[in-house]
Design a protein around this motif. Structure first.
Motif, PDB file in Angstrom:
ATOM      1  N   TYR A  37     -19.728   6.851  28.441  1.00 28.78           N
ATOM      2  CA  TYR A  37     -18.447   7.415  28.015  1.00 28.78           C
ATOM      3  C   TYR A  37     -17.810   6.547  26.941  1.00 28.78           C
ATOM      4  N   LYS A  38     -17.280   7.215  25.918  1.00 28.03           N
ATOM      5  CA  LYS A  38     -16.581   6.529  24.845  1.00 28.03           C
ATOM      6  C   LYS A  38     -15.118   6.367  25.248  1.00 28.03           C
ATOM      7  N   VAL A  39     -14.576   5.176  25.038  1.00 25.45           N
ATOM      8  CA  VAL A  39     -13.155   4.940  25.247  1.00 25.45           C
ATOM      9  C   VAL A  39     -12.499   5.039  23.876  1.00 25.45           C
ATOM     10  N   LEU A  40     -11.498   5.912  23.775  1.00 25.61           N
ATOM     11  CA  LEU A  40     -10.837   6.203  22.507  1.00 25.61           C
ATOM     12  C   LEU A  40      -9.390   5.730  22.548  1.00 25.61           C
ATOM     13  N   LEU A  41      -8.966   5.102  21.478  1.00 23.56           N
ATOM     14  CA  LEU A  41      -7.576   4.694  21.318  1.00 23.56           C
ATOM     15  C   LEU A  41      -6.949   5.630  20.298  1.00 23.56           C
ATOM     16  N   LEU A  42      -5.776   6.186  20.648  1.00 24.08           N
ATOM     17  CA  LEU A  42      -5.115   7.175  19.795  1.00 24.08           C
ATOM     18  C   LEU A  42      -3.915   6.560  19.091  1.00 24.08           C
ATOM     19  N   ILE A  55      -4.326  -5.755  22.898  1.00 20.96           N
ATOM     20  CA  ILE A  55      -5.091  -4.936  23.856  1.00 20.96           C
ATOM     21  C   ILE A  55      -6.583  -5.021  23.552  1.00 20.96           C
ATOM     22  N   LEU A  56      -6.938  -4.882  22.291  1.00 22.26           N
ATOM     23  CA  LEU A  56      -8.354  -4.893  21.899  1.00 22.26           C
ATOM     24  C   LEU A  56      -8.999  -6.250  22.176  1.00 22.26           C
ATOM     25  N   GLU A  57      -8.266  -7.319  21.946  1.00 24.47           N
ATOM     26  CA  GLU A  57      -8.800  -8.659  22.219  1.00 24.47           C
ATOM     27  C   GLU A  57      -8.920  -8.898  23.718  1.00 24.47           C
ATOM     28  N   HIS A  64     -10.391 -11.569  16.890  1.00 30.67           N
ATOM     29  CA  HIS A  64      -9.154 -11.171  16.209  1.00 30.67           C
ATOM     30  C   HIS A  64      -9.478 -10.288  15.001  1.00 30.67           C
ATOM     31  N   ALA A  65     -10.485 -10.673  14.233  1.00 29.04           N
ATOM     32  CA  ALA A  65     -10.870  -9.901  13.044  1.00 29.04           C
ATOM     33  C   ALA A  65     -11.355  -8.504  13.425  1.00 29.04           C
ATOM     34  N   GLN A  66     -12.172  -8.402  14.472  1.00 33.26           N
ATOM     35  CA  GLN A  66     -12.653  -7.094  14.929  1.00 33.26           C
ATOM     36  C   GLN A  66     -11.490  -6.226  15.402  1.00 33.26           C
ATOM     37  N   ALA A  67     -10.574  -6.838  16.135  1.00 37.84           N
ATOM     38  CA  ALA A  67      -9.428  -6.101  16.670  1.00 37.84           C
ATOM     39  C   ALA A  67      -8.551  -5.559  15.542  1.00 37.84           C
ATOM     40  N   ILE A  68      -8.351  -6.347  14.514  1.00 39.73           N
ATOM     41  CA  ILE A  68      -7.550  -5.888  13.375  1.00 39.73           C
ATOM     42  C   ILE A  68      -8.247  -4.717  12.681  1.00 39.73           C
ATOM     43  N   GLU A  69      -9.557  -4.830  12.513  1.00 41.95           N
ATOM     44  CA  GLU A  69     -10.319  -3.764  11.856  1.00 41.95           C
ATOM     45  C   GLU A  69     -10.232  -2.452  12.645  1.00 41.95           C
ATOM     46  N   VAL A  70     -10.405  -2.528  13.965  1.00 41.63           N
ATOM     47  CA  VAL A  70     -10.338  -1.330  14.801  1.00 41.63           C
ATOM     48  C   VAL A  70      -8.909  -0.774  14.813  1.00 41.63           C
ATOM     49  N   MET A  71      -7.920  -1.657  14.910  1.00 42.37           N
ATOM     50  CA  MET A  71      -6.526  -1.216  14.891  1.00 42.37           C
ATOM     51  C   MET A  71      -6.216  -0.460  13.600  1.00 42.37           C
ATOM     52  N   LEU A  72      -6.707  -0.952  12.475  1.00 49.49           N
ATOM     53  CA  LEU A  72      -6.485  -0.273  11.197  1.00 49.49           C
ATOM     54  C   LEU A  72      -7.201   1.077  11.147  1.00 49.49           C
ATOM     55  N   THR A  73      -8.364   1.166  11.766  1.00 49.33           N
ATOM     56  CA  THR A  73      -9.073   2.448  11.851  1.00 49.33           C
ATOM     57  C   THR A  73      -8.243   3.453  12.652  1.00 49.33           C
ATOM     58  N   VAL A  74      -7.694   2.997  13.783  1.00 50.34           N
ATOM     59  CA  VAL A  74      -6.833   3.864  14.588  1.00 50.34           C
ATOM     60  C   VAL A  74      -5.635   4.303  13.754  1.00 50.34           C
ATOM     61  N   HIS A  75      -5.042   3.371  13.043  1.00 52.74           N
ATOM     62  CA  HIS A  75      -3.852   3.650  12.244  1.00 52.74           C
ATOM     63  C   HIS A  75      -4.141   4.662  11.128  1.00 52.74           C
ATOM     64  N   LYS A  77      -7.066   6.694  10.718  1.00 52.35           N
ATOM     65  CA  LYS A  77      -7.782   7.924  11.077  1.00 52.35           C
ATOM     66  C   LYS A  77      -7.175   8.645  12.284  1.00 52.35           C
ATOM     67  N   GLY A  78      -6.303   7.975  12.996  1.00 50.27           N
ATOM     68  CA  GLY A  78      -5.669   8.599  14.149  1.00 50.27           C
ATOM     69  C   GLY A  78      -6.356   8.343  15.469  1.00 50.27           C
ATOM     70  N   VAL A  79      -7.593   7.904  15.415  1.00 50.90           N
ATOM     71  CA  VAL A  79      -8.360   7.639  16.635  1.00 50.90           C
ATOM     72  C   VAL A  79      -9.529   6.724  16.294  1.00 50.90           C
ATOM     73  N   ALA A  80      -9.959   5.930  17.276  1.00 51.64           N
ATOM     74  CA  ALA A  80     -11.156   5.096  17.094  1.00 51.64           C
ATOM     75  C   ALA A  80     -11.813   4.866  18.448  1.00 51.64           C
ATOM     76  N   VAL A  81     -13.126   4.783  18.428  1.00 50.32           N
ATOM     77  CA  VAL A  81     -13.884   4.424  19.627  1.00 50.32           C
ATOM     78  C   VAL A  81     -13.793   2.908  19.762  1.00 50.32           C
ATOM     79  N   VAL A  82     -13.315   2.456  20.922  1.00 50.40           N
ATOM     80  CA  VAL A  82     -13.172   1.013  21.128  1.00 50.40           C
ATOM     81  C   VAL A  82     -14.227   0.448  22.066  1.00 50.40           C
TER      82      VAL A  82
END
Length: 115
Positions: A37-42, A55-57, A64-75, A77-82
């Motif tokens: 199952y994919k966990v998605l952050l909206l 939260i991501l960390e 920290h770098a990965q978390a920032i990258e994923v957070m920006l993807t969420v911001h 695109k509206g959603v990201a698989v975490v």
């Protein structure tokens, strides 16, 4: 006694000559991997970006770098698989995110879906 010898001889016949050796072979059923199952952050317009990074960390073990990258993807695109996990782990991760967001009074949403 002769019957016993004949039975033992027929059970140990040489398989090279095409005769049955009399041994039963059990086949093991192949085990299947459990579904993942994919966990998605909206995205929302109210949860601070720093909280999402936290939260991501904390819950997903990102740097920290990965978390920032994923957070920006969420911001953006509206959603990201975490993360992708077994059902139980994904369910727990979603519950943890939702609980931390609720405690901090953020409307952050996290869901899961079958991969």
């Amino acid at each position: 006694m002769t019957e016993l010898r004949a039975t033992l001889t027929s059970m140990t016949d040489d398989p090279k000559d095409g005769t049955d050796s009399g041994l039963a072979v059990k086949t093991k059923p192949r085990t299947q991997r459990p579904p993942m199952y994919k966990v998605l952050l909206l995205n929302d317009d109210f949860t601070p970006m720093e909280f999402v990074v936290h939260i991501l960390e904390r819950l997903f073990g990102m740097t920290h770098a990965q978390a920032i990258e994923v957070m920006l993807t969420v911001h953006r695109k509206g959603v990201a698989v975490v993360g992708v996990f077994s059902h139980e782990v994904a369910e727990t991760k979603v519950a943890q995110v939702m609980e931390l967001a609720r405690r901090q009074q953020h409307p952050l949403q996290c869901t899961m879906e079958k991969e």
